[in-house]
Design a protein around this motif. Sequence first.
Motif, mmCIF file in Angstrom:
data_model
loop_
_atom_site.group_PDB
_atom_site.id
_atom_site.type_symbol
_atom_site.label_atom_id
_atom_site.label_comp_id
_atom_site.label_asym_id
_atom_site.label_seq_id
_atom_site.Cartn_x
_atom_site.Cartn_y
_atom_site.Cartn_z
ATOM 1 N N LEU A 1 -29.107 -16.791 23.378
ATOM 2 C CA LEU A 1 -27.870 -17.078 24.284
ATOM 3 C C LEU A 1 -26.668 -16.699 23.294
ATOM 4 O O LEU A 1 -25.922 -15.888 23.966
ATOM 5 N N TRP A 2 -26.680 -16.762 22.045
ATOM 6 C CA TRP A 2 -25.543 -16.270 21.333
ATOM 7 C C TRP A 2 -25.609 -14.580 21.300
ATOM 8 O O TRP A 2 -24.668 -13.938 21.309
ATOM 9 N N SER A 3 -26.719 -14.181 21.455
ATOM 10 C CA SER A 3 -27.055 -12.815 21.472
ATOM 11 C C SER A 3 -26.357 -12.207 22.915
ATOM 12 O O SER A 3 -25.895 -10.979 22.752
ATOM 13 N N ARG A 4 -26.602 -12.786 23.777
ATOM 14 C CA ARG A 4 -25.999 -12.504 25.098
ATOM 15 C C ARG A 4 -24.369 -12.497 25.093
ATOM 16 O O ARG A 4 -23.767 -11.968 25.726
ATOM 17 N N PHE A 5 -23.834 -13.384 24.130
ATOM 18 C CA PHE A 5 -22.411 -13.643 24.353
ATOM 19 C C PHE A 5 -21.777 -12.653 23.554
ATOM 20 O O PHE A 5 -20.612 -12.583 23.331
ATOM 21 N N VAL A 6 -22.474 -11.625 22.616
ATOM 22 C CA VAL A 6 -21.863 -10.648 21.977
ATOM 23 C C VAL A 6 -20.961 -9.728 22.586
ATOM 24 O O VAL A 6 -19.840 -9.550 22.154
ATOM 25 N N ARG A 7 -21.174 -9.503 23.723
ATOM 26 C CA ARG A 7 -20.404 -8.459 24.760
ATOM 27 C C ARG A 7 -19.322 -9.188 25.139
ATOM 28 O O ARG A 7 -18.182 -8.898 25.535
#
Length: 454
Positions: free
Chosen positions: A375-381
């Motif tokens: 989920l944190w990876s998806r929030f990078v953008r």
Amino acid sequence: MYTKTSNFDVFVFLTVSLYLSITEAGTDTCLGYASIDVLSCTCSTLPQVLLHHGLFPTAPSQPRMAVSVDLLSFYRALFERSCDAINALASALKNHYSRRGFQVTDAQWFDILQIQVERQLEMLLQQSRDHITKFQASLHGTNFPPPGRCVPLLVQRCPACFGGVLHGRPTDEGGDVHVATDGNFHHRHRCAAGDCPPFYDPTYFIPKNFVDEIGRHIDTQRKHPPKAHTPIVPDEAVDQCETAYEAADGKKQKTAMDNFDDTGIMALICRHDIPLFFANIDSPGEQQKYSVALLQHLFSLLPPEATVVALYDVGCVLARSLAKYNILPETVTKRLRLATTAMHAYGHEWACQLIYNPRMCLGLGLSDGEGTERLWSRFVRLIGVERTSSVSAAIGSEMQTDLGDWIKRRLRRGIKEQGSAAQAMLERCGIPIAELKSEWSHQRQSQLSIRARK
């Protein structure tokens, strides 16, 4: 006066700006560029003519394309405010229009209207579901409303986890629902940034006063003598785990408190990695009040017989706290089982892994609890280099849309492939399954004893 611009209004301003800046020059438009046929033009002052019409040539002589000057000015302002997309567009538009004598104002009326429409739509859908369920109940002569249903909000977040009506599976067999929780200290809010005007009640973030009340309750309970209980894992092993992981140290400062009022966020996700709820972290470390508040909020929305398995980096430490003190009501703790996340489990003591490692827990299957990292990876953008946070419900909606593909991938690459490999290994072993289970049970019992720690 300029106020924070909503997502929709930002793109409306951008579209109108590009449209006006290009069409006023009397040219055709294509993907934000102003195209003009200059091959037939023999004028030696062609660049000056283009600039006079608000177009900047792409070459000093015989240019084949020209770009709107206003568009280039906008991108220059965008470059100056390079950060996450929404804030960058809002700041760049402010500079772009301010330099031309305009002051942008926005009361976020469209956001308010959109939220009201979504609420009305969900209310109508829920009424339709109730009518269908009531009609089905009348056909079968059962009661309405039927027992064992989760609140519509949870069903909306993940229908695969919360859309069923059969609950009560024992936690030692896997439970009804698998969730995971973890904190992230890279998403934080700078004090100087201030807050936007409140225009709706957030549904993803639980209220700060609720989290603070849980924190005060935990502090009060810790002042009482611990309850009499028989630890499953020796306290010495859990103490080692608590020392090894920063997440277990709620007092360790992980970010500067002078510049940030919210130092991170705590997430609660389902087994399909879909975000359910968030809590703002406003303390130096990852205190237990955040995970406890998220779990208690979740149980308040579940049927009274539903059981939950929660995976957490330091699930063993939290489990011991819940066993020693009356932090959560007994009606919740008897329906809750804690485990560690799969990746972090191998940093725990072996005695801890025997009980809390999800790969050694019956019924957890391929639930690894590491969905928060994905989920944190998806929030990078959504964040920029200065680490401003802009969490959006669009992530959850996107993941819900992809739920079917997610399940198919896990069935194909997980259950089918890994299950076949495990079955082949057992067959090559040549030892009966019952004998292997018996030996494993004796091994666990021996290695969980206090004597094994000496």
